[in-house]
Motif scaffolding. Structure first.
Motif, PDB file in Angstrom:
ATOM      1  N   PRO A 151      73.746 -15.826 -39.667  1.00 10.05           N
ATOM      2  CA  PRO A 151      73.813 -16.956 -40.594  1.00 10.05           C
ATOM      3  C   PRO A 151      74.847 -16.741 -41.694  1.00 10.05           C
ATOM      4  O   PRO A 151      75.218 -15.605 -42.010  1.00 10.05           O
ATOM      5  CB  PRO A 151      72.405 -17.014 -41.192  1.00 10.05           C
ATOM      6  N   VAL A 152      75.295 -17.849 -42.289  1.00 11.14           N
ATOM      7  CA  VAL A 152      76.243 -17.801 -43.391  1.00 11.14           C
ATOM      8  C   VAL A 152      75.496 -18.049 -44.689  1.00 11.14           C
ATOM      9  O   VAL A 152      74.828 -19.075 -44.840  1.00 11.14           O
ATOM     10  CB  VAL A 152      77.329 -18.886 -43.223  1.00 11.14           C
ATOM     11  N   PRO A 153      75.569 -17.122 -45.644  1.00 15.79           N
ATOM     12  CA  PRO A 153      74.949 -17.402 -46.937  1.00 15.79           C
ATOM     13  C   PRO A 153      75.700 -18.531 -47.631  1.00 15.79           C
ATOM     14  O   PRO A 153      76.934 -18.586 -47.589  1.00 15.79           O
ATOM     15  CB  PRO A 153      75.092 -16.079 -47.697  1.00 15.79           C
ATOM     16  N   ALA A 154      74.972 -19.451 -48.247  1.00 16.45           N
ATOM     17  CA  ALA A 154      75.626 -20.544 -48.960  1.00 16.45           C
ATOM     18  C   ALA A 154      76.531 -19.977 -50.048  1.00 16.45           C
ATOM     19  O   ALA A 154      76.181 -19.003 -50.712  1.00 16.45           O
ATOM     20  CB  ALA A 154      74.580 -21.466 -49.574  1.00 16.45           C
ATOM     21  N   ARG A 155      77.694 -20.569 -50.216  1.00 16.85           N
ATOM     22  CA  ARG A 155      78.623 -20.079 -51.228  1.00 16.85           C
ATOM     23  C   ARG A 155      77.959 -20.070 -52.614  1.00 16.85           C
ATOM     24  O   ARG A 155      78.213 -19.173 -53.431  1.00 16.85           O
ATOM     25  CB  ARG A 155      79.877 -20.946 -51.222  1.00 16.85           C
ATOM     26  N   THR A 156      77.117 -21.050 -52.873  1.00 16.04           N
ATOM     27  CA  THR A 156      76.446 -21.084 -54.170  1.00 16.04           C
ATOM     28  C   THR A 156      75.563 -19.853 -54.375  1.00 16.04           C
ATOM     29  O   THR A 156      75.443 -19.349 -55.497  1.00 16.04           O
ATOM     30  CB  THR A 156      75.589 -22.348 -54.306  1.00 16.04           C
ATOM     31  N   GLU A 157      74.972 -19.332 -53.294  1.00 14.73           N
ATOM     32  CA  GLU A 157      74.131 -18.147 -53.412  1.00 14.73           C
ATOM     33  C   GLU A 157      74.962 -16.893 -53.680  1.00 14.73           C
ATOM     34  O   GLU A 157      74.568 -16.030 -54.476  1.00 14.73           O
ATOM     35  CB  GLU A 157      73.285 -17.968 -52.151  1.00 14.73           C
ATOM     36  N   LEU A 158      76.101 -16.781 -53.026  1.00 15.48           N
ATOM     37  CA  LEU A 158      76.964 -15.639 -53.277  1.00 15.48           C
ATOM     38  C   LEU A 158      77.530 -15.684 -54.696  1.00 15.48           C
ATOM     39  O   LEU A 158      77.661 -14.648 -55.366  1.00 15.48           O
ATOM     40  CB  LEU A 158      78.086 -15.584 -52.253  1.00 15.48           C
ATOM     41  N   ASP A 159      77.888 -16.880 -55.159  1.00 15.94           N
ATOM     42  CA  ASP A 159      78.350 -17.019 -56.540  1.00 15.94           C
ATOM     43  C   ASP A 159      77.245 -16.612 -57.516  1.00 15.94           C
ATOM     44  O   ASP A 159      77.519 -15.964 -58.533  1.00 15.94           O
ATOM     45  CB  ASP A 159      78.791 -18.457 -56.814  1.00 15.94           C
ATOM     46  N   TRP A 160      76.014 -17.010 -57.207  1.00 16.32           N
ATOM     47  CA  TRP A 160      74.887 -16.638 -58.070  1.00 16.32           C
ATOM     48  C   TRP A 160      74.713 -15.124 -58.084  1.00 16.32           C
ATOM     49  O   TRP A 160      74.504 -14.522 -59.144  1.00 16.32           O
ATOM     50  CB  TRP A 160      73.603 -17.303 -57.579  1.00 16.32           C
ATOM     51  N   LEU A 161      74.814 -14.493 -56.912  1.00 15.79           N
ATOM     52  CA  LEU A 161      74.654 -13.046 -56.839  1.00 15.79           C
ATOM     53  C   LEU A 161      75.750 -12.343 -57.629  1.00 15.79           C
ATOM     54  O   LEU A 161      75.485 -11.372 -58.349  1.00 15.79           O
ATOM     55  CB  LEU A 161      74.676 -12.593 -55.379  1.00 15.79           C
ATOM     56  N   LEU A 162      76.975 -12.815 -57.531  1.00 17.37           N
ATOM     57  CA  LEU A 162      78.072 -12.217 -58.281  1.00 17.37           C
ATOM     58  C   LEU A 162      77.826 -12.333 -59.783  1.00 17.37           C
ATOM     59  O   LEU A 162      78.095 -11.394 -60.540  1.00 17.37           O
ATOM     60  CB  LEU A 162      79.393 -12.889 -57.899  1.00 17.37           C
ATOM     61  N   ALA A 163      77.287 -13.456 -60.214  1.00 17.85           N
ATOM     62  CA  ALA A 163      77.055 -13.680 -61.642  1.00 17.85           C
ATOM     63  C   ALA A 163      75.833 -12.944 -62.160  1.00 17.85           C
ATOM     64  O   ALA A 163      75.746 -12.647 -63.361  1.00 17.85           O
ATOM     65  CB  ALA A 163      76.907 -15.172 -61.911  1.00 17.85           C
ATOM     66  N   ASN A 164      74.880 -12.603 -61.277  1.00 15.85           N
ATOM     67  CA  ASN A 164      73.600 -12.057 -61.720  1.00 15.85           C
ATOM     68  C   ASN A 164      73.308 -10.647 -61.217  1.00 15.85           C
ATOM     69  O   ASN A 164      72.227 -10.113 -61.495  1.00 15.85           O
ATOM     70  CB  ASN A 164      72.471 -12.995 -61.290  1.00 15.85           C
ATOM     71  N   LYS A 165      74.226 -10.034 -60.508  1.00 16.30           N
ATOM     72  CA  LYS A 165      74.049  -8.652 -60.056  1.00 16.30           C
ATOM     73  C   LYS A 165      73.977  -7.720 -61.273  1.00 16.30           C
ATOM     74  O   LYS A 165      74.367  -8.127 -62.377  1.00 16.30           O
ATOM     75  CB  LYS A 165      75.211  -8.251 -59.150  1.00 16.30           C
TER      76      LYS A 165
END
Length: 342
Positions: free
Chosen positions: A143-157
């Motif tokens: 599966p492809v993670p939604a771009r919004t989820e990856l952006d969230w992870l980058l901002a909240n890691k």
């Protein structure tokens, strides 16, 4: 070659069944007479070509012999006994194995039921993490993670961590890459490889993309001249405008037909946007794969956390027809009959 000559179907290593493009193969052949020289300029030419195509400064591009090398370097550079690594589970474990060998704690976060990343659980798993690693599309599930989820992870890691995004299978997907966050100078390293859609697994060529100070931390573990055959083939691949859409389209059609065939016979499959998928065989996945291998079709492995699911690489039309025949035979022998018709 010996396995192919023996008539075996190899659907186990997420390789491309098509090999390099004709232009890439010709470029590799043509440069052999000049391979007595290191030809360092060829690597710079490849980096410049990729940077130009993707809107990156060329100093944000580092060329390696495949993506496994920078994957290991990232583990060494960004993790330690006091800086853990966070990975999904299951995943391609190499980065975690390297991190663990030099003293880092590995935090494994279960994938969601649909095979996607649980980015919120990953962000919270280790407050002092040095590296958070994801695959886009995911490996082994697809599966492809939604771009919004990856952006969230980058901002909240965790603030001191680097996000490592392995985009080995991105060419099979329509999802947007994270390269724009590399260009923005974020705490992210993106990996690319020519081993998958470009069909160059045996030639070994890959890229690490990140701002210069992050790439310098990878480079600190040494360097080595790259095979000029791989560099020439890589350049030809990048300059072939048709290869990505053509191979993406063909792979998707065959993958979805195979998944539909399996699901129609009661075998659940996870959604996938890659050149592989996972199927629940309803029993011991390792034993099921072994039984298929005995019949000449070699599929991928099961993971400890999902012992009934096995990964299957998408091959050619003829290879997938043979896969269906053998899958039906093994399913029937194990008490879960599936019609053998294509």
């Amino acid at each position: 070659p010996a396995a192919r000559q023996a008539g075996r179907v190899l659907l186990n290593s997420t390789e491309s069944p098509h090999g390099p493009t004709p232009a890439a193969a010709a470029a590799a052949r043509d440069i052999v007479p000049a391979s007595g020289r290191y030809l360092f300029g060829l690597g710079r030419e490849l980096a410049t070509e990729f940077a130009t195509q993707n809107g990156l400064p060329v100093d944000h591009v580092a060329v390696y012999g495949g993506s496994s090398d920078p994957l290991d370097r990232a583990a060494l550079a960004f993790t330690s006994a006091s800086a853990p690594i966070v990975i999904p589970d299951p995943t391609f474990e190499a980065v975690a194995d390297t991190a663990a060998r030099h003293g880092a704690t590995v935090h494994r976060v279960p994938l969601r039921a649909d095979g996607s990343h649980d980015v919120r659980a990953m962000a919270a798993a280790a407050p002092h993490a040095g590296l958070v690693s994801v695959c886009n599309p995911t490996n082994p599930t697809g599966p492809v993670p939604a771009r919004t989820e990856l952006d969230w992870l980058l901002a909240n890691k965790p603030a001191a961590s680097v996000l490592l995004v392995d985009e080995a299978y991105i060419h099979y997907s329509d999802e947007r890459s994270m390269l724009d966050r590399v260009a923005a100078g974020d705490d992210i390293v993106v990996l690319r490889t020519f081993s998958k859609l470009y069909g160059m697994a045996g030639l070994r060529l890959g890229l690490a993309l990140g701002r210069p100070e992050l790439l310098a931390k990878l480079a600190a573990y040494g360097g080595n001249p790259l095979p000029v055959t791989a560099l020439a083939a890589g350049l030809a691949s990048l300059r072939d405008a048709d290869v990505i859409p053509q191979r993406r389209r063909e792979n998707a059609a065959l993958r979805e037909r195979t998944i539909a065939w399996l699901q129609a016979r009661g075998f659940a499959c996870l959604p996938s946007a890659a050149n592989c998928f996972m199927v629940d065989v309803g029993g011991d996945g390792k034993a099921f794969a072994a039984a298929m291998a005995e019949r000449g079709v070699v599929i991928g492995r099961a993971w400890p956390v999902w012992p009934q699911r096995v990964r299957v690489t998408v091959g050619t039309e003829a290879e997938m027809a043979r896969f269906r025949e053998v899958f039906a035979e093994v399913a029937a022998a194990s008490g879960r009959p599936a019609a053998a018709s294509a």
